[in-house]
Write a protein that holds these residues in place. Structure first.
Motif, PDB file in Angstrom:
ATOM      1  N   SER A  52      45.059  40.419  40.227  1.00 30.92           N
ATOM      2  CA  SER A  52      46.158  40.672  41.170  1.00 30.92           C
ATOM      3  C   SER A  52      45.670  40.527  42.613  1.00 30.92           C
ATOM      4  O   SER A  52      44.472  40.558  42.875  1.00 30.92           O
ATOM      5  CB  SER A  52      46.705  42.087  40.971  1.00 30.92           C
ATOM      6  OG  SER A  52      45.794  43.030  41.494  1.00 30.92           O
ATOM      7  N   ASP A  53      46.610  40.384  43.515  1.00 35.48           N
ATOM      8  CA  ASP A  53      46.268  40.341  44.941  1.00 35.48           C
ATOM      9  C   ASP A  53      45.679  41.665  45.401  1.00 35.48           C
ATOM     10  O   ASP A  53      44.841  41.713  46.286  1.00 35.48           O
ATOM     11  CB  ASP A  53      47.506  40.027  45.785  1.00 35.48           C
ATOM     12  CG  ASP A  53      48.031  38.620  45.539  1.00 35.48           C
ATOM     13  OD1 ASP A  53      47.242  37.765  45.088  1.00 35.48           O
ATOM     14  OD2 ASP A  53      49.226  38.391  45.781  1.00 35.48           O
ATOM     15  N   VAL A  54      46.129  42.758  44.802  1.00 35.25           N
ATOM     16  CA  VAL A  54      45.700  44.099  45.187  1.00 35.25           C
ATOM     17  C   VAL A  54      44.208  44.301  44.977  1.00 35.25           C
ATOM     18  O   VAL A  54      43.532  44.944  45.778  1.00 35.25           O
ATOM     19  CB  VAL A  54      46.489  45.165  44.383  1.00 35.25           C
ATOM     20  CG1 VAL A  54      46.014  46.559  44.705  1.00 35.25           C
ATOM     21  CG2 VAL A  54      47.971  45.026  44.635  1.00 35.25           C
ATOM     22  N   GLY A  55      43.672  43.732  43.899  1.00 34.50           N
ATOM     23  CA  GLY A  55      42.277  43.969  43.552  1.00 34.50           C
ATOM     24  C   GLY A  55      41.281  42.986  44.127  1.00 34.50           C
ATOM     25  O   GLY A  55      40.089  43.072  43.833  1.00 34.50           O
ATOM     26  N   ALA A  56      41.738  42.083  44.966  1.00 30.70           N
ATOM     27  CA  ALA A  56      40.828  41.086  45.537  1.00 30.70           C
ATOM     28  C   ALA A  56      39.690  41.779  46.284  1.00 30.70           C
ATOM     29  O   ALA A  56      39.915  42.647  47.122  1.00 30.70           O
ATOM     30  CB  ALA A  56      41.582  40.152  46.473  1.00 30.70           C
ATOM     31  N   GLY A  57      38.474  41.428  45.944  1.00 30.18           N
ATOM     32  CA  GLY A  57      37.308  41.989  46.627  1.00 30.18           C
ATOM     33  C   GLY A  57      36.754  43.260  46.023  1.00 30.18           C
ATOM     34  O   GLY A  57      35.678  43.706  46.407  1.00 30.18           O
ATOM     35  N   LEU A  58      37.468  43.852  45.072  1.00 28.87           N
ATOM     36  CA  LEU A  58      36.949  45.064  44.430  1.00 28.87           C
ATOM     37  C   LEU A  58      35.925  44.686  43.373  1.00 28.87           C
ATOM     38  O   LEU A  58      36.145  43.770  42.589  1.00 28.87           O
ATOM     39  CB  LEU A  58      38.081  45.861  43.778  1.00 28.87           C
ATOM     40  CG  LEU A  58      39.117  46.449  44.725  1.00 28.87           C
ATOM     41  CD1 LEU A  58      40.227  47.125  43.922  1.00 28.87           C
ATOM     42  CD2 LEU A  58      38.472  47.433  45.684  1.00 28.87           C
ATOM     43  N   THR A  59      34.810  45.390  43.365  1.00 28.04           N
ATOM     44  CA  THR A  59      33.783  45.110  42.365  1.00 28.04           C
ATOM     45  C   THR A  59      33.514  46.294  41.448  1.00 28.04           C
ATOM     46  O   THR A  59      32.818  46.147  40.451  1.00 28.04           O
ATOM     47  CB  THR A  59      32.453  44.697  43.037  1.00 28.04           C
ATOM     48  OG1 THR A  59      32.019  45.750  43.882  1.00 28.04           O
ATOM     49  CG2 THR A  59      32.629  43.412  43.827  1.00 28.04           C
ATOM     50  N   SER A  60      34.054  47.468  41.790  1.00 28.91           N
ATOM     51  CA  SER A  60      33.820  48.610  40.912  1.00 28.91           C
ATOM     52  C   SER A  60      34.949  49.623  41.011  1.00 28.91           C
ATOM     53  O   SER A  60      35.640  49.718  42.019  1.00 28.91           O
ATOM     54  CB  SER A  60      32.465  49.234  41.215  1.00 28.91           C
ATOM     55  OG  SER A  60      32.522  50.387  41.938  1.00 28.91           O
ATOM     56  N   LEU A  61      35.129  50.362  39.915  1.00 30.57           N
ATOM     57  CA  LEU A  61      36.115  51.436  39.838  1.00 30.57           C
ATOM     58  C   LEU A  61      35.363  52.729  39.566  1.00 30.57           C
ATOM     59  O   LEU A  61      34.480  52.774  38.714  1.00 30.57           O
ATOM     60  CB  LEU A  61      37.100  51.187  38.698  1.00 30.57           C
ATOM     61  CG  LEU A  61      37.864  49.867  38.707  1.00 30.57           C
ATOM     62  CD1 LEU A  61      38.727  49.756  37.465  1.00 30.57           C
ATOM     63  CD2 LEU A  61      38.708  49.759  39.955  1.00 30.57           C
TER      64      LEU A  61
END
Length: 75
Positions: A52-61
């Motif tokens: 999704s566009d929202v998660g762009a650039g996220l590498t960890s939760l």
């Protein structure tokens, strides 16, 4: 409004995207049971966010117990 669409209503009622710190999304969960459950759902959720566009650039939760706002059902 995007969170329930990404994770589904059941998960959205018990979780909340609290903050982004660098490339990490911190997610508040309702209780210890959901903390455990979300650890099992980490990869599927990461995959959905990445797509999704929202998660762009996220590498960890990361998950922790915290306040969950009330989710309203669509009318």
């Amino acid at each position: 409004a995007q969170w329930p669409a990404l994770v589904g209503q059941t998960v959205a009622r018990r979780t909340h995207p609290a903050r982004i710190d660098g490339a990490t999304l911190w997610i508040h969960v309702h209780d210890e049971q959901w903390l455990h459950e979300m650890r099992w759902l980490r990869q599927p959720l990461a995959d959905r966010l990445s797509a999704s566009d929202v998660g762009a650039g996220l590498t960890s939760l990361e998950f922790r117990r915290g306040p969950i706002p009330q989710v309203r059902s669509p009318a």
